[in-house]
Write a protein that holds these residues in place. Structure first.
Motif, PDB file in Angstrom:
ATOM      1  N   SER A  54      24.291  11.017  32.193  1.00  0.00           N
ATOM      2  CA  SER A  54      24.979  11.895  33.124  1.00  0.00           C
ATOM      3  C   SER A  54      24.019  12.411  34.189  1.00  0.00           C
ATOM      4  N   SER A  95      39.965  17.363  23.722  1.00  0.00           N
ATOM      5  CA  SER A  95      39.728  18.798  23.912  1.00  0.00           C
ATOM      6  C   SER A  95      40.169  19.277  25.296  1.00  0.00           C
ATOM      7  N   MET A  96      41.380  18.892  25.671  1.00  0.00           N
ATOM      8  CA  MET A  96      42.030  19.379  26.889  1.00  0.00           C
ATOM      9  C   MET A  96      41.451  18.869  28.206  1.00  0.00           C
ATOM     10  N   ALA A 100      33.823  12.802  27.650  1.00  0.00           N
ATOM     11  CA  ALA A 100      32.471  13.063  28.157  1.00  0.00           C
ATOM     12  C   ALA A 100      31.947  11.857  28.939  1.00  0.00           C
ATOM     13  N   LYS A 103      33.563  12.075  32.281  1.00  0.00           N
ATOM     14  CA  LYS A 103      33.019  13.231  33.006  1.00  0.00           C
ATOM     15  C   LYS A 103      31.609  12.929  33.500  1.00  0.00           C
ATOM     16  N   ALA A 104      30.826  12.223  32.685  1.00  0.00           N
ATOM     17  CA  ALA A 104      29.469  11.872  33.097  1.00  0.00           C
ATOM     18  C   ALA A 104      29.500  10.942  34.307  1.00  0.00           C
ATOM     19  N   ASP A 107      30.456  13.146  37.241  1.00  0.00           N
ATOM     20  CA  ASP A 107      29.335  14.026  37.619  1.00  0.00           C
ATOM     21  C   ASP A 107      28.281  13.260  38.409  1.00  0.00           C
ATOM     22  N   ILE A 154      39.420  17.762  38.335  1.00  0.00           N
ATOM     23  CA  ILE A 154      38.201  16.956  38.227  1.00  0.00           C
ATOM     24  C   ILE A 154      38.409  15.601  38.908  1.00  0.00           C
TER      25      ILE A 154
ATOM     26  N   PRO B  49      28.536  11.466  23.104  1.00  0.00           N
ATOM     27  CA  PRO B  49      29.988  11.679  23.190  1.00  0.00           C
ATOM     28  C   PRO B  49      30.689  11.268  21.894  1.00  0.00           C
ATOM     29  N   GLY B  92      34.697  20.925  36.383  1.00  0.00           N
ATOM     30  CA  GLY B  92      34.727  20.980  34.923  1.00  0.00           C
ATOM     31  C   GLY B  92      33.380  21.455  34.400  1.00  0.00           C
ATOM     32  N   MET B  93      33.273  21.591  33.083  1.00  0.00           N
ATOM     33  CA  MET B  93      31.957  21.846  32.512  1.00  0.00           C
ATOM     34  C   MET B  93      31.128  20.566  32.679  1.00  0.00           C
ATOM     35  N   CYS B  94      29.811  20.653  32.617  1.00  0.00           N
ATOM     36  CA  CYS B  94      28.994  19.461  32.796  1.00  0.00           C
ATOM     37  C   CYS B  94      29.273  18.493  31.629  1.00  0.00           C
ATOM     38  N   ALA B  95      29.040  17.217  31.858  1.00  0.00           N
ATOM     39  CA  ALA B  95      29.370  16.195  30.859  1.00  0.00           C
ATOM     40  C   ALA B  95      28.643  16.445  29.543  1.00  0.00           C
ATOM     41  N   GLN B  96      27.440  16.996  29.612  1.00  0.00           N
ATOM     42  CA  GLN B  96      26.667  17.258  28.397  1.00  0.00           C
ATOM     43  C   GLN B  96      27.394  18.292  27.528  1.00  0.00           C
ATOM     44  N   LYS B  98      30.613  18.874  27.647  1.00  0.00           N
ATOM     45  CA  LYS B  98      31.866  18.273  27.187  1.00  0.00           C
ATOM     46  C   LYS B  98      31.614  17.412  25.950  1.00  0.00           C
ATOM     47  N   ALA B  99      30.482  16.747  25.885  1.00  0.00           N
ATOM     48  CA  ALA B  99      30.160  15.941  24.704  1.00  0.00           C
ATOM     49  C   ALA B  99      30.056  16.843  23.468  1.00  0.00           C
ATOM     50  N   VAL B 101      31.521  19.778  23.014  1.00  0.00           N
ATOM     51  CA  VAL B 101      32.883  20.236  22.702  1.00  0.00           C
ATOM     52  C   VAL B 101      33.652  19.140  21.961  1.00  0.00           C
ATOM     53  N   ASP B 102      33.567  17.915  22.474  1.00  0.00           N
ATOM     54  CA  ASP B 102      34.326  16.811  21.877  1.00  0.00           C
ATOM     55  C   ASP B 102      33.861  16.486  20.463  1.00  0.00           C
ATOM     56  N   SER B 149      39.215  23.745  27.510  1.00  0.00           N
ATOM     57  CA  SER B 149      38.260  23.023  26.660  1.00  0.00           C
ATOM     58  C   SER B 149      37.355  24.003  25.907  1.00  0.00           C
TER      59      SER B 149
END
Lengths: 216, 214
Positions: A54, A95-96, A100, A103-104, A107, A154, B49, B92-96, B98-99, B101-102, B149
């Motif tokens: 990321s 998770s809504m 990831a 998202k990465a 980002d 996003i 992730p 969103g929150m940063c991908a790190q 989010k990983a 959280v997931d 999230s």
């Protein structure tokens, strides 16, 4: 470069699911099949098969417009997405929000944001958005009516960066997809995705006929 | 018994705005009596992730044992207060983050699929969570998309909505902007102090055996 010279329309699909062949990828496959049947040239990218990290948040791109990282995402962000006529992002909801992995990927498109807003190297005419539609395909296990809502901002941020026209009618979503292969039992999702892919190419062809599109 | 605070700085940029905000909170917490703070930067540990394999629905653990999740989960379960700080990237929150959280999917499976306790019954309602965020944009809605999230993250570890505090600061973009913000540091310190007061009251309720929770 977009074209009005009768070149086939390039359709890029990017999946952010960690599963191969799961509900999300099947939905994307149908979209790409529809696009291909309308004469588009589809290409599918599976993020989970690529080697990338990321965004590091280093902001080097704010000064250079270039990402310091050297990995599999660079050719996608600098060539494949900008060169595509139609871009479809596909992700399951975890998770809504999007995964990831997706998202990465998004980002990392911060470089494009920096080119546009920090360095003013990139500017899109309104026409560019019309000629480069963006689509979002998503599946979710839960049936909550708002389950996809928190992903839209996003996805919007991503498509704005690349000058892709992304509107609410460009969302192709399916809920109740918490089991392998559930999508095949969904009454409409796969057909809807196929039709959307087909229509995306047809509409673009129609628009490009007799419309001059700028070169980048 | 000491209050255990566990914090995650999720930003890939060390000591940037979101981590500075987190540090202000943690410093205020640590200044109180009997508080132990542990902070981990996701940049320095490995949380991959979620693979979405659903194996945890049967195994009650994550099948991916190649990273730091197992001990992180143990610490999450042991903590009285869990704090996460993230910058906003692309709404969103940063991908790190989010990983992380997931990967709490293990706890979700434990709680909702296997119907097993995440924390023992006597610790239910005696845990608090805090989510801190910073955003470069000045839009007041810049945090809206990430809150659901965040709720998932805390719900599965048995921290309910009413026990989650939020401190989210927009319009802090450049390095150092948070420290220069007129109220953010003081707000974080005040929240930290308040949370310690609250958790001590909750834990005292438990130790006296009054059973007056919920």
């Amino acid at each position: 470069m977009t074209d009005d010279t009768g070149q086939p329309i390039r359709v890029l699909g990017i999946s952010g699911s960690p599963h191969r062949g799961g509900n999300t990828e099947q939905l994307l496959d149908r979209f790409l099949e529809g696009a291909a049947d309308a004469g588009g040239i589809p290409e599918k990218i599976i993020l989970s098969t690529l080697d990338y990290r990321s965004c590091r948040g280093c902001n080097a791109c704010h000064k250079t417009g270039v990402c310091v990282m050297k990995d599999d995402l660079i050719p996608i962000l600098t060539q494949k997405v900008p060169d595509a006529d139609i871009v479809a992002l596909a992700s399951p909801i975890y998770s809504m929000s999007i995964t990831a992995e997706m998202k990465a990927f998004i980002d990392r498109a911060h470089t494009i944001w920096a080119q546009k807003f920090k360095l003013h190297q990139v500017h899109y005419e309104e026409e560019h958005f019309t000629n480069h539609p963006g689509y979002f395909l998503a599946t979710a296990g839960m049936e909550r009516p708002d389950i996809f809502d928190y992903s839209y901002p996003i996805i919007t941020a991503f498509f704005n960066g690349f000058g892709c026209g992304y509107t609410p009618d460009h969302n192709i979503t399916a809920t109740g997809m918490d089991r392998w292969g559930s999508i095949r039992e969904h009454p409409t999702a796969l057909t809807f995705a196929y039709t959307a892919g087909k229509e995306a190419v047809r509409q673009l062809e129609k628009m490009q006929t007799g419309t001059r599109t700028e070169t980048k | 018994m000491a209050v255990h605070v566990l914090a995650f700085a999720t930003s890939p940029r060390r000591h940037g705005n979101s981590e500075t905000l987190l540090d202000a909170l943690l410093e205020a917490m640590e200044a109180e009596d009997g508080v132990e703070v542990e902070k981990y930067a996701l940049d320095e540990i490995v949380i991959e992730p979620c693979r979405g394999c659903n194996a945890c629905e049967e195994l009650n653990r994550c099948i991916n044992e190649d990273d730091d999740l197992d001990w992180v989960l143990e610490k999450i379960i042991d903590a009285d207060i869990v704090v996460m700080a993230s910058p906003v990237y692309c709404m969103g929150m940063c991908a790190q983050a989010k990983a992380l959280v997931d990967r709490m999917q293990v706890l979700r499976s434990r709680k909702y699929v296997l119907n097993l306790p995440v924390v023992p019954a006597e610790r239910q309602g005696k845990r608090l969570g805090a989510f801190l965020a910073t955003a470069g944009q000045d839009w007041d809605y810049v945090f809206d998309a990430l809150v659901p999230s965040v709720k998932c993250f805390f719900h599965v570890m048995d921290i309910k909505n009413r026990d989650i505090s939020y401190l989210m600061v927009n319009n802090v973009d450049e390095m150092g902007a948070l420290a220069a913000h007129p109220t953010a540091t003081a707000d974080a310190a005040a929240l930290g102090k308040q949370m310690i007061t609250d958790i001590k009251a909750r834990l005292a309720g438990d130790e006296s055996g009054s059973g007056e929770q919920e």
